[in-house]
Design a protein around this motif. Structure first.
Motif, PDB file in Angstrom:
ATOM      1  N   ILE A 133     -21.054  24.002  24.137  1.00 42.05           N
ATOM      2  CA  ILE A 133     -20.574  24.589  22.878  1.00 42.05           C
ATOM      3  C   ILE A 133     -20.117  26.032  23.099  1.00 42.05           C
ATOM      4  O   ILE A 133     -19.082  26.471  22.562  1.00 42.05           O
ATOM      5  N   GLY A 134     -20.886  26.782  23.902  1.00 43.84           N
ATOM      6  CA  GLY A 134     -20.492  28.156  24.204  1.00 43.84           C
ATOM      7  C   GLY A 134     -19.164  28.232  24.940  1.00 43.84           C
ATOM      8  O   GLY A 134     -18.324  29.089  24.627  1.00 43.84           O
ATOM      9  N   MET A 135     -18.954  27.345  25.901  1.00 37.68           N
ATOM     10  CA  MET A 135     -17.679  27.318  26.621  1.00 37.68           C
ATOM     11  C   MET A 135     -16.524  26.978  25.685  1.00 37.68           C
ATOM     12  O   MET A 135     -15.421  27.539  25.798  1.00 37.68           O
ATOM     13  N   THR A 136     -16.757  26.060  24.755  1.00 37.92           N
ATOM     14  CA  THR A 136     -15.719  25.715  23.786  1.00 37.92           C
ATOM     15  C   THR A 136     -15.342  26.920  22.930  1.00 37.92           C
ATOM     16  O   THR A 136     -14.158  27.195  22.695  1.00 37.92           O
ATOM     17  N   ALA A 137     -16.347  27.656  22.471  1.00 33.46           N
ATOM     18  CA  ALA A 137     -16.080  28.819  21.613  1.00 33.46           C
ATOM     19  C   ALA A 137     -15.312  29.902  22.357  1.00 33.46           C
ATOM     20  O   ALA A 137     -14.352  30.476  21.826  1.00 33.46           O
ATOM     21  N   VAL A 138     -15.707  30.180  23.612  1.00 29.82           N
ATOM     22  CA  VAL A 138     -15.010  31.208  24.393  1.00 29.82           C
ATOM     23  C   VAL A 138     -13.570  30.780  24.670  1.00 29.82           C
ATOM     24  O   VAL A 138     -12.625  31.567  24.535  1.00 29.82           O
ATOM     25  N   GLY A 139     -13.383  29.525  25.068  1.00 30.57           N
ATOM     26  CA  GLY A 139     -12.032  29.043  25.339  1.00 30.57           C
ATOM     27  C   GLY A 139     -11.154  29.034  24.110  1.00 30.57           C
ATOM     28  O   GLY A 139      -9.949  29.316  24.186  1.00 30.57           O
ATOM     29  N   PHE A 140     -11.739  28.705  22.972  1.00 28.82           N
ATOM     30  CA  PHE A 140     -10.994  28.716  21.708  1.00 28.82           C
ATOM     31  C   PHE A 140     -10.439  30.110  21.428  1.00 28.82           C
ATOM     32  O   PHE A 140      -9.275  30.270  21.057  1.00 28.82           O
ATOM     33  N   CYS A 141     -11.253  31.123  21.609  1.00 30.67           N
ATOM     34  CA  CYS A 141     -10.819  32.507  21.353  1.00 30.67           C
ATOM     35  C   CYS A 141      -9.813  32.983  22.393  1.00 30.67           C
ATOM     36  O   CYS A 141      -8.803  33.617  22.061  1.00 30.67           O
ATOM     37  N   ALA A 142     -10.068  32.677  23.670  1.00 32.26           N
ATOM     38  CA  ALA A 142      -9.182  33.141  24.741  1.00 32.26           C
ATOM     39  C   ALA A 142      -7.805  32.498  24.668  1.00 32.26           C
ATOM     40  O   ALA A 142      -6.825  33.056  25.181  1.00 32.26           O
ATOM     41  N   SER A 143      -7.686  31.339  24.022  1.00 28.53           N
ATOM     42  CA  SER A 143      -6.383  30.664  23.952  1.00 28.53           C
ATOM     43  C   SER A 143      -5.363  31.452  23.144  1.00 28.53           C
ATOM     44  O   SER A 143      -4.166  31.166  23.207  1.00 28.53           O
ATOM     45  N   ALA A 144      -5.800  32.446  22.395  1.00 27.85           N
ATOM     46  CA  ALA A 144      -4.868  33.243  21.586  1.00 27.85           C
ATOM     47  C   ALA A 144      -4.086  34.250  22.412  1.00 27.85           C
ATOM     48  O   ALA A 144      -2.973  34.639  22.026  1.00 27.85           O
ATOM     49  N   PHE A 145      -4.635  34.684  23.534  1.00 26.49           N
ATOM     50  CA  PHE A 145      -4.102  35.872  24.199  1.00 26.49           C
ATOM     51  C   PHE A 145      -2.678  35.666  24.712  1.00 26.49           C
ATOM     52  O   PHE A 145      -1.762  36.408  24.374  1.00 26.49           O
ATOM     53  N   LEU A 146      -2.490  34.685  25.566  1.00 24.56           N
ATOM     54  CA  LEU A 146      -1.179  34.502  26.185  1.00 24.56           C
ATOM     55  C   LEU A 146      -0.117  34.155  25.166  1.00 24.56           C
ATOM     56  O   LEU A 146       0.984  34.716  25.178  1.00 24.56           O
ATOM     57  N   LEU A 147      -0.410  33.228  24.260  1.00 13.64           N
ATOM     58  CA  LEU A 147       0.632  32.757  23.347  1.00 13.64           C
ATOM     59  C   LEU A 147       1.108  33.864  22.412  1.00 13.64           C
ATOM     60  O   LEU A 147       2.313  33.982  22.132  1.00 13.64           O
ATOM     61  N   LEU A 148       0.202  34.715  21.928  1.00 14.11           N
ATOM     62  CA  LEU A 148       0.611  35.748  20.987  1.00 14.11           C
ATOM     63  C   LEU A 148       1.367  36.871  21.672  1.00 14.11           C
ATOM     64  O   LEU A 148       2.342  37.403  21.128  1.00 14.11           O
ATOM     65  N   VAL A 149       0.940  37.251  22.872  1.00 11.98           N
ATOM     66  CA  VAL A 149       1.686  38.279  23.611  1.00 11.98           C
ATOM     67  C   VAL A 149       3.091  37.787  23.917  1.00 11.98           C
ATOM     68  O   VAL A 149       4.082  38.509  23.738  1.00 11.98           O
ATOM     69  N   ARG A 150       3.222  36.523  24.378  1.00  9.07           N
ATOM     70  CA  ARG A 150       4.547  35.997  24.708  1.00  9.07           C
ATOM     71  C   ARG A 150       5.430  35.898  23.470  1.00  9.07           C
ATOM     72  O   ARG A 150       6.631  36.181  23.523  1.00  9.07           O
ATOM     73  N   ALA A 151       4.856  35.488  22.360  1.00  5.73           N
ATOM     74  CA  ALA A 151       5.644  35.414  21.126  1.00  5.73           C
ATOM     75  C   ALA A 151       6.127  36.801  20.699  1.00  5.73           C
ATOM     76  O   ALA A 151       7.249  36.957  20.188  1.00  5.73           O
ATOM     77  N   MET A 152       5.321  37.823  20.917  1.00  9.20           N
ATOM     78  CA  MET A 152       5.736  39.187  20.568  1.00  9.20           C
ATOM     79  C   MET A 152       6.815  39.710  21.510  1.00  9.20           C
ATOM     80  O   MET A 152       7.669  40.506  21.095  1.00  9.20           O
ATOM     81  N   VAL A 153       6.794  39.284  22.776  1.00  6.56           N
ATOM     82  CA  VAL A 153       7.858  39.695  23.695  1.00  6.56           C
ATOM     83  C   VAL A 153       9.202  39.166  23.206  1.00  6.56           C
ATOM     84  O   VAL A 153      10.231  39.845  23.304  1.00  6.56           O
ATOM     85  N   SER A 154       9.235  37.946  22.665  1.00  5.53           N
ATOM     86  CA  SER A 154      10.483  37.414  22.108  1.00  5.53           C
ATOM     87  C   SER A 154      11.009  38.313  21.003  1.00  5.53           C
ATOM     88  O   SER A 154      12.221  38.543  20.893  1.00  5.53           O
TER      89      SER A 154
END
Length: 486
Positions: free
Chosen positions: A336-357
């Motif tokens: 459960i802890g790994m799921t929670a950490v991965g859920f939060c970390a999944s935001a980083f790359l996608l949002l930075v890349r969307a802002m670069v566009s």
């Protein structure tokens, strides 16, 4: 024409929604790319240590390879921005990158013995192919999703789909009844063959069914123009945040197997299963954060994700060790802890890349030049720097502490304590610094809407609309409009 001059204009009308068929086709290469990145970042260094190479030799080989690879991205960015072919701007690069990845993977993984030169050469080839595909897809996303919210949606779904490649590899013990386990040296050749088989299919699907604008003849520009684009405040923030948000979770990647096996007590097979929870959380997390970006804005959503990551990572670290003979119920809190950490970390790359566009549109309005690929190459470069730094720092620390990375080795309590400290502190601190860079960030949805309005008016006045690629099977612009209205 400037953004300020358009600030008083009415807000843009409802944006055309990108059809799911295009998102699915465009996302397909992310499946093998996600698997490849998992293998290169987490398992290849450990694989070669297991073949007899010292920690320090592997660490500095990875550093040198990544430094060489880092130099490729700005060059590729410049060349991609100047590319104009009958089949589009980015499609040729997609078709070029796949054979390079296949060659590097073929020579890197099916090995019975190891040498530093062979590791360096073929890891560089594999990463070079990855760079070509990843940068082409990143820049391509700006063309097929031109609006602020659709970019969050596109990146949310593409990152979610990419998770399936990593999860599929981690599920191999179930599919093969335990005969193939990612992380065991004897299984790595088959993993390589699976990746080699997946890339051609995924690339062909994307190339045939994703529209790619041929575009006008590219303009020539010099070093001054490039520097003006990448040194602007919005881009500096994104580059700095991307570096820190890569360094944070990235610090745990080369230590992951060691930490959960030696410090937390899980066997190698279950260590792989735990990673499924971390990576698989992106299937839900990436689209979730994409939707929240529509509600709160991309930079605010990213800051929220950083705080959530720090909380969940802290909770994961304080969970107790499991002991030999542990049951599924005893392992559940860690899963459960790994799921929670991965859920939060999944935001980083996608949002930075969307802002670069969004920054690419800002640059095109102010400078009159399309530098999309160059701008994306800056954040792919910072990501690579972050990955290279993590391996180079933590592996020598483990060796100085006397940690033994060979399969079946028994380590001292002191060595395991050093391992735990390496895994614990850096991620939270670095992620907090990364999120703090977005206080005062100005390129929000309203400003980007004004930029798109100004670009649309200028493009109507100065040049005809760019033609869509018309390969057999490609989805033309009319079909996109029809699908979006259906």
């Amino acid at each position: 024409m400037t953004v300020a001059a358009t600030a008083a204009q009415p807000a843009p009308g409802p944006a055309r929604r990108l059809p799911a068929a295009i998102i699915a086709a465009f996302s397909t290469p992310g499946i093998p790319l996600g698997g490849l990145l998992l293998v290169l970042a987490v398992y290849v260094p450990r694989f070669y240590v297991g073949l007899g190479l010292p920690f320090i030799a592997v660490a500095f080989t990875v550093l040198i390879v990544r430094l060489l690879d880092i130099s490729l991205d700005p060059i590729l960015g410049v060349v991609m921005d100047r590319t104009r072919t009958p089949i589009g701007r980015y499609r040729p690069w997609l078709l070029l990158g796949a054979p390079i990845i296949i060659a590097g993977t073929f020579m890197l993984l099916p090995k019975a013995s190891a040498s530093v030169p062979a590791l360096a050469l073929w890891m560089f080839v594999a990463y070079a192919g990855y760079s070509v595909l990843n940068l082409a897809l990143s820049a391509w996303s700006t063309n097929i999703a031109p609006t602020y919210d659709e970019r969050s949606r596109l990146w949310g779904w593409t990152q979610g789909v990419a998770v399936t490649g990593s999860v599929a590899l981690l599920l191999l013990p179930l599919f093969t009844h335990g005969r193939v386990v990612l992380g065991k040296g004897a299984s790595m050749p088959l993993v390589g063959w699976l990746l080699i088989a997946a890339f051609p299919t995924a690339v062909v699907i994307c190339a045939l069914f994703t529209p790619d604008r041929i575009g006008p003849t590219p303009q020539r520009y010099g070093l001054k123009d490039w520097w003006s684009a990448i040194s602007r405040p919005t881009m500096r923030r994104l580059m700095g945040a991307d570096l820190l948000l890569t360094l944070g979770p990235g610090t745990t990647a080369p230590l992951y197997v060691y930490f959960f096996h030696d410090a937390k007590g899980f066997n190698i097979r279950d260590v792989g299963f735990l990673l499924i929870f971390y990576i698989g959380a992106g299937l839900v997390g990436a689209p979730f954060w994409g939707r929240q970006a529509h509600r709160f804005g991309k930079h605010r959503t990213l800051q929220i994700a950083c705080v959530c990551y720090a909380v969940t990572q802290t909770i994961l670290m304080i969970l107790p060790r499991v002991w030999p003979g542990y049951t599924l119920l005893q392992a559940l809190p860690t899963a459960i802890g790994m799921t929670a950490v991965g859920f939060c970390a999944s935001a980083f790359l996608l949002l930075v890349r969307a802002m670069v566009s969004d920054v690419a549109d800002e640059v095109r309005l102010e400078q009159g030049r399309n530098l999309t690929s160059l701008l994306f190459s800056m954040v792919t470069t910072t990501s690579k720097i972050g990955v290279a730094i993590t391996v180079t720092v933590v592996f020598p620390i483990l060796q100085m502490a006397g940690y033994n990375g060979r399969e079946g080795a028994v380590n001292t309590p002191h060595a395991i304590f050093v391992l735990e400290m390496c895994y614990l502190f850096a991620p939270i601190i670095l992620v907090f610094f990364g999120g703090s860079l977005f206080f005062g960030y100005k390129l929000d949805a309203r400003r980007h809407g004004a930029i798109r309005e100004a670009l649309a008016r200028r493009d109507d006045e100065l040049e005809p609309a760019a033609a869509e690629e018309t390969l057999t099977g490609a989805i033309a612009d009319g079909e996109v409009a029809a699908a979006s209205q259906g």
